[in-house]
Design a protein around this motif. Structure first.
Motif, PDB file in Angstrom:
ATOM      1  N   LEU A  12       5.810 -13.512   3.670  1.00  0.00           N
ATOM      2  CA  LEU A  12       5.084 -13.028   2.505  1.00  0.00           C
ATOM      3  C   LEU A  12       3.784 -12.315   2.886  1.00  0.00           C
ATOM      4  N   SER A  13       3.152 -12.724   3.979  1.00  0.00           N
ATOM      5  CA  SER A  13       1.860 -12.166   4.365  1.00  0.00           C
ATOM      6  C   SER A  13       1.859 -10.642   4.512  1.00  0.00           C
ATOM      7  N   PRO A  14       2.838 -10.044   5.221  1.00  0.00           N
ATOM      8  CA  PRO A  14       2.840  -8.578   5.322  1.00  0.00           C
ATOM      9  C   PRO A  14       2.999  -7.893   3.965  1.00  0.00           C
ATOM     10  N   LEU A  15       3.769  -8.490   3.071  1.00  0.00           N
ATOM     11  CA  LEU A  15       3.952  -7.894   1.747  1.00  0.00           C
ATOM     12  C   LEU A  15       2.664  -7.953   0.932  1.00  0.00           C
ATOM     13  N   LEU A  16       1.936  -9.056   1.038  1.00  0.00           N
ATOM     14  CA  LEU A  16       0.653  -9.161   0.336  1.00  0.00           C
ATOM     15  C   LEU A  16      -0.348  -8.153   0.887  1.00  0.00           C
ATOM     16  N   PHE A  17      -0.334  -7.970   2.204  1.00  0.00           N
ATOM     17  CA  PHE A  17      -1.219  -6.977   2.811  1.00  0.00           C
ATOM     18  C   PHE A  17      -0.909  -5.580   2.291  1.00  0.00           C
ATOM     19  N   ILE A  18       0.360  -5.229   2.230  1.00  0.00           N
ATOM     20  CA  ILE A  18       0.752  -3.904   1.748  1.00  0.00           C
ATOM     21  C   ILE A  18       0.325  -3.724   0.297  1.00  0.00           C
ATOM     22  N   LEU A  19       0.439  -4.778  -0.503  1.00  0.00           N
ATOM     23  CA  LEU A  19      -0.004  -4.699  -1.894  1.00  0.00           C
ATOM     24  C   LEU A  19      -1.503  -4.424  -1.977  1.00  0.00           C
ATOM     25  N   VAL A  20      -2.285  -5.118  -1.160  1.00  0.00           N
ATOM     26  CA  VAL A  20      -3.736  -4.909  -1.158  1.00  0.00           C
ATOM     27  C   VAL A  20      -4.069  -3.484  -0.722  1.00  0.00           C
ATOM     28  N   MET A  21      -3.325  -2.953   0.223  1.00  0.00           N
ATOM     29  CA  MET A  21      -3.620  -1.640   0.776  1.00  0.00           C
ATOM     30  C   MET A  21      -2.980  -0.486   0.007  1.00  0.00           C
ATOM     31  N   ALA A  22      -2.155  -0.776  -0.992  1.00  0.00           N
ATOM     32  CA  ALA A  22      -1.368   0.273  -1.655  1.00  0.00           C
ATOM     33  C   ALA A  22      -2.223   1.366  -2.272  1.00  0.00           C
ATOM     34  N   ASP A  23      -3.348   1.009  -2.893  1.00  0.00           N
ATOM     35  CA  ASP A  23      -4.163   2.061  -3.503  1.00  0.00           C
ATOM     36  C   ASP A  23      -4.827   2.941  -2.453  1.00  0.00           C
ATOM     37  N   ASN A  24      -4.874   2.478  -1.226  1.00  0.00           N
ATOM     38  CA  ASN A  24      -5.364   3.270  -0.105  1.00  0.00           C
ATOM     39  C   ASN A  24      -4.543   4.546   0.028  1.00  0.00           C
ATOM     40  N   ILE A  25      -3.240   4.407  -0.039  1.00  0.00           N
ATOM     41  CA  ILE A  25      -2.348   5.553   0.124  1.00  0.00           C
ATOM     42  C   ILE A  25      -2.572   6.559  -0.998  1.00  0.00           C
ATOM     43  N   GLU A  26      -2.733   6.065  -2.215  1.00  0.00           N
ATOM     44  CA  GLU A  26      -2.968   6.950  -3.351  1.00  0.00           C
ATOM     45  C   GLU A  26      -4.330   7.629  -3.264  1.00  0.00           C
ATOM     46  N   THR A  27      -5.320   6.912  -2.726  1.00  0.00           N
ATOM     47  CA  THR A  27      -6.686   7.430  -2.673  1.00  0.00           C
ATOM     48  C   THR A  27      -6.848   8.533  -1.644  1.00  0.00           C
ATOM     49  N   ILE A  28      -6.318   8.326  -0.441  1.00  0.00           N
ATOM     50  CA  ILE A  28      -6.599   9.303   0.608  1.00  0.00           C
ATOM     51  C   ILE A  28      -5.696  10.531   0.536  1.00  0.00           C
ATOM     52  N   LYS A  29      -4.539  10.430  -0.070  1.00  0.00           N
ATOM     53  CA  LYS A  29      -3.622  11.560  -0.250  1.00  0.00           C
ATOM     54  C   LYS A  29      -3.616  12.504   0.954  1.00  0.00           C
ATOM     55  N   PRO A  30      -3.052  12.052   2.043  1.00  0.00           N
ATOM     56  CA  PRO A  30      -3.112  12.872   3.256  1.00  0.00           C
ATOM     57  C   PRO A  30      -2.364  14.199   3.131  1.00  0.00           C
ATOM     58  N   ASP A  31      -3.025  15.276   3.546  1.00  0.00           N
ATOM     59  CA  ASP A  31      -2.395  16.598   3.618  1.00  0.00           C
ATOM     60  C   ASP A  31      -1.879  16.803   5.036  1.00  0.00           C
ATOM     61  N   ASN A  32      -0.609  17.083   5.142  1.00  0.00           N
ATOM     62  CA  ASN A  32      -0.002  17.342   6.449  1.00  0.00           C
ATOM     63  C   ASN A  32      -0.190  16.183   7.423  1.00  0.00           C
ATOM     64  N   VAL A  33      -0.353  14.970   6.876  1.00  0.00           N
ATOM     65  CA  VAL A  33      -0.522  13.774   7.698  1.00  0.00           C
ATOM     66  C   VAL A  33       0.477  12.723   7.227  1.00  0.00           C
ATOM     67  N   ASN A  34       1.154  12.118   8.161  1.00  0.00           N
ATOM     68  CA  ASN A  34       2.057  11.012   7.842  1.00  0.00           C
ATOM     69  C   ASN A  34       1.291   9.710   7.984  1.00  0.00           C
ATOM     70  N   LEU A  35       1.383   8.865   6.972  1.00  0.00           N
ATOM     71  CA  LEU A  35       0.754   7.556   7.009  1.00  0.00           C
ATOM     72  C   LEU A  35       1.874   6.530   7.018  1.00  0.00           C
ATOM     73  N   LEU A  36       1.949   5.751   8.078  1.00  0.00           N
ATOM     74  CA  LEU A  36       3.004   4.763   8.247  1.00  0.00           C
ATOM     75  C   LEU A  36       2.382   3.372   8.252  1.00  0.00           C
ATOM     76  N   MET A  37       2.962   2.463   7.471  1.00  0.00           N
ATOM     77  CA  MET A  37       2.447   1.093   7.423  1.00  0.00           C
ATOM     78  C   MET A  37       3.594   0.127   7.631  1.00  0.00           C
ATOM     79  N   TYR A  38       3.311  -0.898   8.417  1.00  0.00           N
ATOM     80  CA  TYR A  38       4.242  -2.000   8.572  1.00  0.00           C
ATOM     81  C   TYR A  38       3.422  -3.247   8.880  1.00  0.00           C
ATOM     82  N   ALA A  39       3.617  -4.274   8.078  1.00  0.00           N
ATOM     83  CA  ALA A  39       2.874  -5.535   8.219  1.00  0.00           C
ATOM     84  C   ALA A  39       1.383  -5.227   8.241  1.00  0.00           C
ATOM     85  N   ASP A  40       0.676  -5.556   9.324  1.00  0.00           N
ATOM     86  CA  ASP A  40      -0.768  -5.312   9.361  1.00  0.00           C
ATOM     87  C   ASP A  40      -1.132  -4.119  10.241  1.00  0.00           C
ATOM     88  N   ASP A  41      -0.184  -3.212  10.430  1.00  0.00           N
ATOM     89  CA  ASP A  41      -0.417  -2.018  11.242  1.00  0.00           C
ATOM     90  C   ASP A  41      -0.343  -0.770  10.379  1.00  0.00           C
TER      91      ASP A  41
END
Length: 124
Positions: free
Chosen positions: A66-95
């Protein structure tokens, strides 16, 4: 970037608020997730002997899926906020990894990520 053990220092009220927003304020999982780190006991079995119950004192439960899923939930608005242009953002667990063919776009996205982390009180 590696957010190792971030769930041990995450602001639990922010996590619960995000869960309430996502799942609904009366969802049956909320009390379980809220109490999981505080009411968890483990025992060690080495194949021959078994220890007495030990109270776990960290939020991130060892080996807990459950811990990696909770982390992704906490970080989810990060992806929406930074909106990378021409950048791939990859997340898995705490990486988290950023990749791009453009050094400038990569630096811009990294700077946005740093700003996001500084402006959000996600850590206690």
């Amino acid at each position: 970037m590696d957010y190792t053990k971030v769930l041990n220092i995450i602001n639990i009220s922010i996590l619960i608020n995000k869960l309430e927003t996502t799942l609904g304020p009366r969802h049956y999982l909320l009390p379980i997730i809220r109490d999981l780190p505080t009411n968890n006991r483990v025992e060690i079995h080495d194949g021959t002997n078994k220890s007495s119950l030990i109270q776990q004192t960290v939020r991130e439960l060892q080996g807990d899926p459950l811990s990696p899923l909770l982390f992704i939930l906490v970080m989810a608005d990060n992806i929406e906020t930074i909106k990378p242009d021409n950048v791939n953002l990859l997340m898995y667990a705490d990486d988290m990894a950023l990749t791009s063919v453009s050094q400038d776009d990569l630096q811009k996205t990294f700077n946005q990520l740093v700003y996001w982390a500084q402006e959000r009180p996600i850590l206690e």
